[in-house]
Each structure stands twice: as structure tokens, then as C-alpha cells.
Motif scaffolding. Sequence first.
Motif, mmCIF file in Angstrom:
data_model
loop_
_atom_site.group_PDB
_atom_site.id
_atom_site.type_symbol
_atom_site.label_atom_id
_atom_site.label_comp_id
_atom_site.label_asym_id
_atom_site.label_seq_id
_atom_site.Cartn_x
_atom_site.Cartn_y
_atom_site.Cartn_z
ATOM 1 N N LYS A 42 0.984 -1.192 0.070
ATOM 2 C CA LYS A 42 0.058 0.112 -0.081
ATOM 3 C C LYS A 42 1.007 1.414 0.047
ATOM 4 O O LYS A 42 1.826 1.219 0.420
ATOM 5 C CB LYS A 42 -0.878 0.046 1.101
ATOM 6 N N ALA A 43 0.315 2.463 -0.455
ATOM 7 C CA ALA A 43 1.037 3.433 -0.676
ATOM 8 C C ALA A 43 -0.075 4.753 -0.540
ATOM 9 O O ALA A 43 -1.234 4.471 -0.340
ATOM 10 C CB ALA A 43 1.688 3.891 -2.123
ATOM 11 N N LYS A 44 0.406 5.990 -0.422
ATOM 12 C CA LYS A 44 -0.553 7.086 -0.227
ATOM 13 C C LYS A 44 -0.365 7.907 -1.328
ATOM 14 O O LYS A 44 0.588 8.226 -1.691
ATOM 15 C CB LYS A 44 -0.145 7.650 1.204
ATOM 16 N N ALA A 45 -1.569 8.411 -1.856
ATOM 17 C CA ALA A 45 -1.747 9.338 -2.954
ATOM 18 C C ALA A 45 -1.301 10.701 -2.349
ATOM 19 O O ALA A 45 -1.939 11.280 -1.562
ATOM 20 C CB ALA A 45 -2.974 9.300 -3.820
ATOM 21 N N LEU A 46 -0.323 11.566 -2.959
ATOM 22 C CA LEU A 46 0.122 12.674 -2.646
ATOM 23 C C LEU A 46 -0.630 13.805 -3.323
ATOM 24 O O LEU A 46 -0.782 14.923 -2.875
ATOM 25 C CB LEU A 46 1.423 12.839 -2.573
ATOM 26 N N THR A 47 -0.932 13.349 -4.585
ATOM 27 C CA THR A 47 -1.848 14.346 -5.572
ATOM 28 C C THR A 47 -3.032 13.700 -6.409
ATOM 29 O O THR A 47 -3.157 12.203 -6.069
ATOM 30 C CB THR A 47 -0.880 14.771 -6.713
ATOM 31 N N ASP A 48 -4.055 14.302 -6.824
ATOM 32 C CA ASP A 48 -4.856 13.300 -7.682
ATOM 33 C C ASP A 48 -4.112 12.525 -8.666
ATOM 34 O O ASP A 48 -3.201 13.264 -9.231
ATOM 35 C CB ASP A 48 -5.848 14.106 -8.277
ATOM 36 N N ILE A 49 -4.475 11.405 -8.905
ATOM 37 C CA ILE A 49 -3.943 10.699 -10.202
ATOM 38 C C ILE A 49 -5.040 10.482 -11.042
ATOM 39 O O ILE A 49 -5.971 9.615 -10.846
ATOM 40 C CB ILE A 49 -3.449 9.279 -9.219
ATOM 41 N N ASN A 50 -4.870 11.402 -12.059
ATOM 42 C CA ASN A 50 -5.844 11.314 -13.280
ATOM 43 C C ASN A 50 -5.404 11.672 -14.630
ATOM 44 O O ASN A 50 -5.334 12.939 -14.912
ATOM 45 C CB ASN A 50 -6.972 12.293 -12.859
ATOM 46 N N PRO A 51 -4.716 10.897 -15.391
ATOM 47 C CA PRO A 51 -4.485 9.412 -14.768
ATOM 48 C C PRO A 51 -2.906 9.189 -14.176
ATOM 49 O O PRO A 51 -2.719 8.115 -13.725
ATOM 50 C CB PRO A 51 -4.336 8.821 -16.334
ATOM 51 N N GLU A 52 -2.315 10.433 -14.176
ATOM 52 C CA GLU A 52 -1.158 10.509 -13.443
ATOM 53 C C GLU A 52 -1.063 11.400 -12.340
ATOM 54 O O GLU A 52 -1.899 12.089 -12.176
ATOM 55 C CB GLU A 52 0.127 10.695 -14.524
ATOM 56 N N GLY A 53 -0.130 10.975 -11.438
ATOM 57 C CA GLY A 53 -0.074 11.720 -10.450
ATOM 58 C C GLY A 53 1.283 11.345 -9.366
ATOM 59 O O GLY A 53 2.208 10.532 -10.077
ATOM 60 N N LYS A 54 1.384 11.619 -8.173
ATOM 61 C CA LYS A 54 2.465 11.147 -7.333
ATOM 62 C C LYS A 54 1.901 10.204 -6.189
ATOM 63 O O LYS A 54 0.602 10.660 -5.448
ATOM 64 C CB LYS A 54 3.207 12.342 -6.777
ATOM 65 N N VAL A 55 2.881 9.504 -5.623
ATOM 66 C CA VAL A 55 2.333 8.368 -4.495
ATOM 67 C C VAL A 55 3.670 8.544 -3.480
ATOM 68 O O VAL A 55 4.819 8.725 -4.247
ATOM 69 C CB VAL A 55 2.002 7.196 -4.793
ATOM 70 N N MET A 56 3.487 8.149 -2.148
ATOM 71 C CA MET A 56 4.317 7.923 -1.452
ATOM 72 C C MET A 56 4.419 6.851 -0.644
ATOM 73 O O MET A 56 3.551 6.256 -0.307
ATOM 74 C CB MET A 56 4.533 9.058 -0.264
ATOM 75 N N ILE A 57 5.712 5.944 -0.632
ATOM 76 C CA ILE A 57 5.824 4.531 0.023
ATOM 77 C C ILE A 57 7.323 4.588 0.593
ATOM 78 O O ILE A 57 8.368 4.993 0.083
ATOM 79 C CB ILE A 57 5.506 3.437 -1.031
ATOM 80 N N ASP A 58 7.183 4.272 1.967
ATOM 81 C CA ASP A 58 8.720 4.195 2.610
ATOM 82 C C ASP A 58 9.343 5.332 2.586
ATOM 83 O O ASP A 58 10.603 5.586 2.482
ATOM 84 C CB ASP A 58 9.432 2.950 2.098
ATOM 85 N N GLY A 59 8.454 6.529 2.522
ATOM 86 C CA GLY A 59 9.302 8.018 2.736
ATOM 87 C C GLY A 59 9.810 8.488 1.235
ATOM 88 O O GLY A 59 10.280 9.503 1.116
ATOM 89 N N GLU A 60 9.480 7.508 0.286
ATOM 90 C CA GLU A 60 9.971 7.877 -1.293
ATOM 91 C C GLU A 60 8.758 8.282 -1.968
ATOM 92 O O GLU A 60 7.742 7.854 -1.989
ATOM 93 C CB GLU A 60 10.454 6.886 -1.760
ATOM 94 N N ILE A 61 9.028 9.447 -2.699
ATOM 95 C CA ILE A 61 7.821 9.840 -3.661
ATOM 96 C C ILE A 61 8.162 9.125 -5.033
ATOM 97 O O ILE A 61 9.162 9.238 -5.674
ATOM 98 C CB ILE A 61 8.042 11.367 -3.816
ATOM 99 N N TRP A 62 7.017 8.761 -5.622
ATOM 100 C CA TRP A 62 7.010 8.037 -7.032
ATOM 101 C C TRP A 62 6.231 8.622 -8.078
ATOM 102 O O TRP A 62 4.903 9.096 -7.494
ATOM 103 C CB TRP A 62 6.885 6.434 -6.806
ATOM 104 N N ASN A 63 6.343 8.731 -9.199
ATOM 105 C CA ASN A 63 5.481 8.883 -10.043
ATOM 106 C C ASN A 63 4.449 7.689 -10.293
ATOM 107 O O ASN A 63 5.078 6.762 -10.237
ATOM 108 C CB ASN A 63 5.870 8.978 -11.562
ATOM 109 N N ALA A 64 3.221 8.144 -10.447
ATOM 110 C CA ALA A 64 2.336 6.884 -10.654
ATOM 111 C C ALA A 64 1.198 7.222 -11.530
ATOM 112 O O ALA A 64 0.900 8.340 -11.879
ATOM 113 C CB ALA A 64 1.846 6.662 -9.275
ATOM 114 N N TYR A 65 0.553 6.189 -12.181
ATOM 115 C CA TYR A 65 -0.539 6.359 -12.957
ATOM 116 C C TYR A 65 -1.553 5.040 -12.651
ATOM 117 O O TYR A 65 -1.188 4.156 -11.922
ATOM 118 C CB TYR A 65 -0.352 6.274 -14.454
ATOM 119 N N SER A 66 -2.924 5.561 -13.096
ATOM 120 C CA SER A 66 -3.863 4.663 -12.718
ATOM 121 C C SER A 66 -4.684 4.463 -13.919
ATOM 122 O O SER A 66 -4.960 5.730 -14.586
ATOM 123 C CB SER A 66 -4.668 4.928 -11.533
#
Length: 419
Positions: A369-393
Amino acid sequence: MKWFILFLLILQTVVKASVLIGSWQEPVSPVMVDYVKRLVEKAETKNFDAIILTLDTPGGLAKSMREVIKVINNTPIPFIVFVYPQGAQATSAGAIITVSADLAVMSPLTNIGSASPVSMQGKDIDETMKKKVVNDMLALVRAIAKEKGRNTKAIEKMITEAKNYSAKEALKLKIIDFIANDIGEVIKKAKNREIKKLGQTFKIKITNEKAVFLEKSFIEKILIVLTNPTIAYFLLMIGFYGIFFELYNPGSIIPGTIGAISFVLALYSLNMIDVNWLGVILIGLGVLFFALELITPTFGGLTLAGVLSIALGSAILFNPNSPYGDISIYIIAPVVLFSAVFFLAVSYFGLKAQRKKSITGIESIVDRKAKALTDINPEGKVMIDGEIWNAYSDKLINKEEEVIIEKVEGLKLKVKKAK
């Protein structure tokens, strides 16, 4: 009148007992030696008039038998052995102990005899050694029979021909002194009986018929339990497995501690019982086969060898003719089966773990599991283990919502909304 009766009752309670009673219903062993020594020491310290030991034993160790005989014949207090209760036996070493007493007594429906020497494992011994042992025992019983005025030939036949006598036969052949139904009758019949002891001939003087019983000590009770073949067997198995698991998984402490204590107690028990040590070696070898199956899986080959080794070792560990008894097949079978199933299961899961693809590095975050730092529509950013990743959905995910990482594509994560 009331005061007189009360006085008699009080007097009865303060009158010192004249007879000390002991009881032994186990094989002849070092534990019996300690108990009889304690019985005699108390009788001598408290100045009892006589000692009665009720006996019901299938026999046991020759060395312990001789120690008991020494104690009986070196105390100045008359020592009476009473084969009791009805249905009891005094066979093998127990028979020799009985006839060595100052008075040998049996209750009805009891038997005495079958004193032919056997090996420590309950088996017949070779002819040369048997002659030596038989001649040694014959010399002992001849001396006893002469000292106590008993029928030498009848007692010798208990050794040379394994003869067994009922209470009536033993009395008729002058192997014993008399038959009694209970301890009270023994005390009455023993009064004023003439005996020969320590070079003197005298009559047994019993002041009154009051008797006290000497219980086995806590340690003696524990040691008696330890001489049970089934208990010794379980202790041995627990010892082997406990030590093995401590070596297999160092630092566990508890399995190693329990295993070490059990193994030491098992060795004491086995030494007391005089087992077939080949059986112990085979059981140890079986545990070793199981251990090797865990280290180098052979798809059941070593497990089968372990099963056969433990089963064979368990079967020959104790001889059924031993006075200590044997281990039931209904105990051996479950122990062997449990050992086989357990080690096969551990081996299977260990092999499965070895073959499983190792997941390390970036791939280790998949399905987490991770936490969405921004809206992901279709792209955005998430945080896991203190690291920020680019993500899409594939679907809209709002800021602060939890997501599950589906896969890693380079430096971008594909995620989906957590349910």
C-alpha cells in the motif's frame, strides 16, 4: 468411668509404635536400596522393635539385590519381609531378598521363585558367564539358607531350574517361616519367634502391636517414575529432538534447554533400567537421518531410513522379559509416525521456500500500500517508505487516498485504489 476411658485413649495415642512398616512394589533397583537404608536408619534411630517390608516385585538388578541383603542382615533390628498383598510376587532378585530376611512371610495366593539369572536386558546369557553367575548366586543362597535355617535344595532350584512356589508350597518346603493374611497377623506371629542374627540367637520382642508406615520420599517417587520404560522412552525422544532443533536453529534456548534436561534424565533412566544400547544408537541414527533430510532434501529417502531406524531401535530398546517391562507398540507407532510426518512437512516447506523466486529491491514494493500525494488522473504522485514516486492509474484516485502498487515500470508505478 468416663475419665478412665479418656485416660486409656490418651495413653494409646502417646504409646510409642514398636514396628516400622515399609512397602516396595517396584523392581529391585538402586532406588530400593536407598529406601531400605532409610527404613533401617529410622528404625535404629527411633529404637523400633522390628521392621516389616511388604514386597511385591518381579525382580531386578543383582547388584541392588545384594545391597539390600547387606542392609537387612547388618542391622541388629529383626527384619521381616512379607510378600503382600494377595496376588503379589517375589520373583528373581525379590525371591532371594525374601529368603534372606530374618523372617520370610507370604500372604495367601502369592508366589516366590524364578530366580534364574538373565542378562541386563532380560535375555538368557551365554553358558560360560551363566555358570559363573549361577555359582555365585548359589553360594549366596546356601550361606543364607544355612544362617536362616531354610531348605537349601528348594531355594537352589529357584536358581538352577527357575522353580516357582506358592505360599503353601514354600511353607511346606521350609523356604518361608509362616503365612499371614495381613500385617497385624504378621506382628502377632512374629512375637517371641527365635531368630539367628549377627552371630546371636534371640527371640523377637515386640512391645506392642502399634505400627507406623514409612512413605517413600519425593525424590524416591520421582526416581521410580523415571525407571518406567515408557517415561524413559519419551524423555529420550524429547532429548534428541530438543538438542537437534537447538543446533538447527541456534539461539532458541528453550528447545535446547528442555532437550538437554530430558536427555540427561533419559540417560539416568536407561542406566537404571539397563537397556539395549544398540536401540539407543539406532534411535539417534534415525533422528540424524531426519536432520539430513532437512539439510539435503532427498524427497523422502532419508526420512524412510529414519523411520526404519527409529522403529527398529524402539522395538529392541527394552526386552519384554525385563522386570521393568517393555514399550507398547501403541506408543512406538504414534511416535515414529509423528516424527516422519513432522520432518517430511518441514522438509517439504523448506524445499518449497528454496525454490520460490526471491523478491528483492524495487520489486519488493509490488502489492504493497502507498498514499496518493496528488490526484491521480491518470497520472500523479504517491509516497511509499518515505519515497515519492510517479504513478498512473486506469481510474481516478483522489489525493490522500490509499492505493495498491500493481507493478513497477522503470521509475513509474502502476497503482489502483485500495479497497
